[in-house]
Write a protein that holds these residues in place. Structure first.
Motif, PDB file in Angstrom:
ATOM      1  N   ALA A   1      10.650  30.517 -26.774  1.00 24.26           N
ATOM      2  CA  ALA A   1      11.715  30.490 -25.520  1.00 24.26           C
ATOM      3  C   ALA A   1      12.028  31.676 -24.590  1.00 24.26           C
ATOM      4  CB  ALA A   1      12.736  29.327 -25.818  1.00 24.26           C
TER       5      ALA A   1
ATOM      6  N   ARG B   1      20.491  32.023 -19.867  1.00 23.02           N
ATOM      7  CA  ARG B   1      19.898  31.124 -19.599  1.00 23.02           C
ATOM      8  C   ARG B   1      19.215  31.100 -18.411  1.00 23.02           C
ATOM      9  NH1 ARG B   1      21.002  32.039 -24.063  1.00 23.02           N
ATOM     10  NH2 ARG B   1      21.492  30.554 -25.809  1.00 23.02           N
TER      11      ARG B   1
ATOM     12  N   GLY C   1      16.050  30.891 -24.133  1.00 20.97           N
ATOM     13  CA  GLY C   1      16.602  29.189 -24.142  1.00 20.97           C
ATOM     14  C   GLY C   1      17.731  29.042 -25.592  1.00 20.97           C
TER      15      GLY C   1
ATOM     16  N   ASP D   1      18.300  25.425 -30.139  1.00 20.01           N
ATOM     17  CA  ASP D   1      18.031  23.936 -30.429  1.00 20.01           C
ATOM     18  C   ASP D   1      16.642  23.854 -29.788  1.00 20.01           C
ATOM     19  OD1 ASP D   1      18.433  23.851 -27.857  1.00 20.01           O
ATOM     20  OD2 ASP D   1      20.151  21.795 -28.331  1.00 20.01           O
ATOM     21  N   ARG D   2      16.381  25.602 -29.169  1.00 17.10           N
ATOM     22  CA  ARG D   2      14.732  25.310 -28.065  1.00 17.10           C
ATOM     23  C   ARG D   2      13.916  25.837 -28.489  1.00 17.10           C
ATOM     24  NH1 ARG D   2      15.639  22.465 -22.417  1.00 17.10           N
ATOM     25  NH2 ARG D   2      12.967  22.980 -22.721  1.00 17.10           N
TER      26      ARG D   2
END
Length: 140
Positions: free
Chosen positions: A11, A39, A27, A30-31
């Motif tokens: 991510a 972010r 990211g 958790d993603r």
């Protein structure tokens, strides 16, 4: 104005501005993120703070105020549902200098908020509640 975003895996993305400066974006864990950089929404918030801080310092310097430091602390709230847009942003300026006049600092913050900071004005027009405050500290 241009920018390029290149995926660097998982991510994570490398964002490069048209002027050639780069920043790593990532990211949340958790993603798929690995905490390699801010972010994208954090970058947006930092951009607003940077834009407005630039205005405040510039206006104060043009007003012949002796600014030695300026910090902008930002707090934002986001919607719980997707898209998780900003719903509220508060910018608090801590302006340090010699013999700073409160009226001049208030004017600089107000002019940035109402006339010059393209980033915060754009988001305000999109429905984000944007508020400002400031404090003055004497330089040592």
């Amino acid at each position: 104005m241009k920018a390029t975003i290149n995926w660097t895996g998982n991510a994570s993305f490398k964002a490069t501005s048209g002027s050639g400066h780069s920043v790593q974006l990532d990211g949340p864990p958790d993603r798929g993120g690995e905490n390699l950089g801010p972010r994208p929404m954090e970058m947006l918030l930092m951009g607003i703070g940077g834009c407005s801080s630039f205005d405040v310092v510039s206006i104060l310097e043009k007003s012949r105020q002796e600014v030695t430091d300026c910090r902008c602390d930002l707090e934002a709230e986001r919607a719980d549902e997707v898209p998780s847009v900003f719903t509220r942003i508060h910018l608090h300026f801590v302006v340090t200098g010699h013999n700073l006049k409160e009226k001049q600092v208030a004017r600089a913050v107000s002019l940035s908020a109402e006339k010059y900071c393209s980033a915060s004005i754009m988001l305000g027009k999109a429905g984000v509640e944007i508020t400002h405050s400031f404090e003055i500290q004497a330089a040592e």
